[in-house]
Design a protein around this motif. Structure first.
Motif, mmCIF file in Angstrom:
data_model
loop_
_atom_site.group_PDB
_atom_site.id
_atom_site.type_symbol
_atom_site.label_atom_id
_atom_site.label_comp_id
_atom_site.label_asym_id
_atom_site.label_seq_id
_atom_site.Cartn_x
_atom_site.Cartn_y
_atom_site.Cartn_z
ATOM 1 N N PRO A 1 0.838 -1.201 0.000
ATOM 2 C CA PRO A 1 0.000 0.000 0.000
ATOM 3 C C PRO A 1 0.875 1.254 0.000
ATOM 4 C CG PRO A 1 0.052 -0.995 2.171
ATOM 5 C CD PRO A 1 0.849 -1.881 1.270
ATOM 6 N N VAL A 2 0.514 2.211 -0.837
ATOM 7 C CA VAL A 2 1.269 3.462 -0.924
ATOM 8 C C VAL A 2 0.294 4.633 -0.996
ATOM 9 C CG1 VAL A 2 3.270 2.429 -2.092
ATOM 10 C CG2 VAL A 2 1.421 3.416 -3.450
ATOM 11 N N TYR A 3 0.836 5.815 -0.755
ATOM 12 C CA TYR A 3 0.115 7.063 -0.921
ATOM 13 C C TYR A 3 0.851 7.845 -1.996
ATOM 14 C CZ TYR A 3 -1.608 5.490 3.533
ATOM 15 O OH TYR A 3 -2.143 4.712 4.524
ATOM 16 N N MET A 4 0.096 8.585 -2.803
ATOM 17 C CA MET A 4 0.728 9.317 -3.894
ATOM 18 C C MET A 4 0.097 10.693 -4.034
ATOM 19 S SD MET A 4 1.145 8.161 -7.841
ATOM 20 C CE MET A 4 1.983 9.178 -9.026
ATOM 21 N N ALA A 5 0.944 11.694 -4.239
ATOM 22 C CA ALA A 5 0.497 13.055 -4.504
ATOM 23 C C ALA A 5 1.103 13.499 -5.832
ATOM 24 C CB ALA A 5 0.937 13.995 -3.382
#
Length: 147
Positions: free
Chosen positions: A49-53
């Motif tokens: 799981p990752v977060y991306m902006a």
């Protein structure tokens, strides 16, 4: 709607273990007479799981190349920084995400940046956008920061 060339947003999620069906804010802002969209979301990158902006420009790809942006997230004496050219809004959100063209934060690092008991996501993403201007006498691009 946000106006200006710098921004500072907080993303909070009570259960950072859930990346499926995560809903994230889409922020529209106005700078240099143009509109930009700041995206932030959670998704699975392979098994992780990752977060991306990332930032998209509301115009075509050729115009988007006139701008650059940076994003930064951090805490506890650490930070991650991304710098790039915004993608055109004509590129789909999924295309930008799947090309990994933005600031990607692994969940463990995101939880470290969130502090506390690592059971709640509290990320502060800061950034700025600037216009690249050609100086005909000097040749290379110079930054035109908003005032």
């Amino acid at each position: 709607m946000h106006t200006g060339c710098t921004f500072n947003h907080r993303y909070v999620k009570s259960n950072p273990r859930e990346v499926e069906n995560a809903t994230w804010m889409l922020t529209v802002f106005h700078s240099f007479g143009q509109y930009f969209c700041l995206h932030f979301e959670a998704f699975q990158l392979g098994m992780a799981p990752v977060y991306m902006a990332f930032l998209r420009f509301m115009g075509d790809e050729a115009e988007a190349r006139n701008y650059s942006y940076s994003l930064e997230v951090g805490a506890n004496g650490r930070k991650l920084t991304w710098e790039g050219t915004p993608r055109s809004i004509r590129d789909s959100h999924r295309k930008v995400r799947d090309s990994h063209d933005g600031l990607i934060i692994q969940r463990n690092m995101a939880l470290f940046f969130s502090g506390g008991d690592r059971k709640e996501l509290k990320l502060r993403v800061t950034g700025r956008v600037w216009k690249e201007q050609q100086n005909p006498d000097a040749g290379p691009c110079i930054q035109n920061l908003c005032s």
